[in-house]
Design a protein around this motif. Structure first.
Motif, mmCIF file in Angstrom:
data_model
loop_
_atom_site.group_PDB
_atom_site.id
_atom_site.type_symbol
_atom_site.label_atom_id
_atom_site.label_comp_id
_atom_site.label_asym_id
_atom_site.label_seq_id
_atom_site.Cartn_x
_atom_site.Cartn_y
_atom_site.Cartn_z
ATOM 1 N N GLY A 1 54.259 37.028 17.046
ATOM 2 C CA GLY A 1 53.456 36.885 15.857
ATOM 3 C C GLY A 1 52.513 35.691 15.959
ATOM 4 N N LYS A 2 51.701 35.569 14.971
ATOM 5 C CA LYS A 2 50.719 34.489 14.901
ATOM 6 C C LYS A 2 51.422 33.152 14.645
ATOM 7 C CE LYS A 2 46.668 33.130 12.259
ATOM 8 N NZ LYS A 2 45.675 33.534 11.276
ATOM 9 N N PRO A 3 51.084 32.108 15.413
ATOM 10 C CA PRO A 3 51.718 30.804 15.167
ATOM 11 C C PRO A 3 51.286 30.224 13.823
ATOM 12 C CG PRO A 3 49.998 30.602 16.817
ATOM 13 C CD PRO A 3 50.131 32.066 16.504
ATOM 14 N N VAL A 4 52.108 29.336 13.294
ATOM 15 C CA VAL A 4 51.819 28.690 12.015
ATOM 16 C C VAL A 4 50.891 27.497 12.261
ATOM 17 C CG1 VAL A 4 52.811 27.418 10.075
ATOM 18 C CG2 VAL A 4 54.036 29.371 11.035
ATOM 19 N N ASP A 5 49.765 27.487 11.594
ATOM 20 C CA ASP A 5 48.856 26.343 11.624
ATOM 21 C C ASP A 5 49.360 25.383 10.537
ATOM 22 O OD1 ASP A 5 46.768 24.508 11.147
ATOM 23 O OD2 ASP A 5 45.240 25.974 11.713
ATOM 24 N N ILE A 6 50.137 24.389 10.947
ATOM 25 C CA ILE A 6 50.813 23.536 9.970
ATOM 26 C C ILE A 6 49.841 22.728 9.117
ATOM 27 C CG2 ILE A 6 53.029 23.439 11.140
ATOM 28 C CD1 ILE A 6 52.253 20.777 12.340
ATOM 29 N N PHE A 7 48.724 22.326 9.688
ATOM 30 C CA PHE A 7 47.728 21.585 8.908
ATOM 31 C C PHE A 7 47.182 22.468 7.798
ATOM 32 C CE2 PHE A 7 43.369 20.470 7.912
ATOM 33 C CZ PHE A 7 43.482 19.129 7.596
ATOM 34 N N ARG A 8 46.774 23.678 8.145
ATOM 35 C CA ARG A 8 46.201 24.578 7.130
ATOM 36 C C ARG A 8 47.243 25.002 6.106
ATOM 37 N NH1 ARG A 8 43.190 29.377 8.905
ATOM 38 N NH2 ARG A 8 42.663 29.449 6.710
ATOM 39 N N LEU A 9 48.477 25.256 6.546
ATOM 40 C CA LEU A 9 49.534 25.623 5.603
ATOM 41 C C LEU A 9 49.746 24.501 4.593
ATOM 42 C CD1 LEU A 9 51.832 27.377 4.530
ATOM 43 C CD2 LEU A 9 53.296 26.414 6.329
ATOM 44 N N TYR A 10 49.842 23.275 5.081
ATOM 45 C CA TYR A 10 50.032 22.130 4.193
ATOM 46 C C TYR A 10 48.830 21.965 3.263
ATOM 47 C CZ TYR A 10 51.314 17.505 2.536
ATOM 48 O OH TYR A 10 51.643 16.440 1.743
ATOM 49 N N HIS A 11 47.636 22.065 3.818
ATOM 50 C CA HIS A 11 46.411 21.902 3.035
ATOM 51 C C HIS A 11 46.299 22.987 1.956
ATOM 52 C CE1 HIS A 11 42.263 20.903 2.106
ATOM 53 N NE2 HIS A 11 41.975 22.181 2.230
ATOM 54 N N GLU A 12 46.468 24.248 2.339
ATOM 55 C CA GLU A 12 46.355 25.352 1.367
ATOM 56 C C GLU A 12 47.401 25.218 0.263
ATOM 57 O OE1 GLU A 12 44.084 27.687 1.031
ATOM 58 O OE2 GLU A 12 42.994 27.223 2.870
ATOM 59 N N THR A 13 48.586 24.762 0.621
ATOM 60 C CA THR A 13 49.667 24.617 -0.363
ATOM 61 C C THR A 13 49.417 23.441 -1.294
ATOM 62 O OG1 THR A 13 51.217 25.593 1.220
ATOM 63 C CG2 THR A 13 52.164 24.390 -0.631
ATOM 64 N N THR A 14 49.065 22.288 -0.730
ATOM 65 C CA THR A 14 48.865 21.111 -1.586
ATOM 66 C C THR A 14 47.588 21.218 -2.407
ATOM 67 O OG1 THR A 14 47.883 19.870 0.260
ATOM 68 C CG2 THR A 14 50.245 19.559 -0.160
ATOM 69 N N GLN A 15 46.589 21.953 -1.934
ATOM 70 C CA GLN A 15 45.376 22.178 -2.742
ATOM 71 C C GLN A 15 45.703 22.968 -4.008
ATOM 72 O OE1 GLN A 15 43.238 20.110 -2.207
ATOM 73 N NE2 GLN A 15 41.546 20.985 -1.112
ATOM 74 N N ARG A 16 46.795 23.721 -3.948
ATOM 75 C CA ARG A 16 47.235 24.506 -5.106
ATOM 76 C C ARG A 16 48.294 23.764 -5.925
ATOM 77 N NH1 ARG A 16 45.593 28.019 -1.173
ATOM 78 N NH2 ARG A 16 44.687 29.996 -1.834
#
Length: 117
Positions: A1-16
């Motif tokens: 599967g697609k690897p997790v981009d931890i920076f984007r995951l954190y950014h998308e989550t904290t932006q919300r």
């Protein structure tokens, strides 16, 4: 599967507003969509992202966003007083072992670097 981009995951989550807000507002699928995951398995992927975030980023979020202490059995990576975005480069991923991977070459190369002038 697609690897997790931890920076984007954190950014998308904290932006919300952080994972608690994402879950309260039922925005986990929107986070998965923003990260570009396959729509055919988006519900399963969203649950895996939730588990990954809980295991790897939730304590850091609690510390960075709310100043909470982390559990005694969990140690945060040293940020030396810098924000997470300064420590984890865009494009960084975690391998299946949970160890940080290197960002792609494009993500590591500063804009204009190597352009010959």
């Amino acid at each position: 599967g697609k690897p997790v981009d931890i920076f984007r995951l954190y950014h998308e989550t904290t932006q919300r507003g952080g994972m608690d807000e994402v879950l309260t507002k039922r925005q986990l699928i929107q986070v998965a969509n923003a990260l570009g995951y396959d729509q055919r398995q988006i519900h399963n992927t969203a649950q895996r992202l939730k588990r990954f975030y809980s295991d790897n980023l939730a304590s850091f979020e609690a510390w960075e966003l709310r100043g909470e202490k982390t559990p005694h059995n969990y140690s945060l990576p040293s940020t030396h007083g810098r924000a997470l975005s300064e420590v984890i480069q865009p494009g960084a991923t975690l391998s299946r072992t949970g160890r940080p991977g290197r960002p792609s070459r494009a993500a590591r190369t500063p804009a204009g670097a190597g352009s010959g002038g």
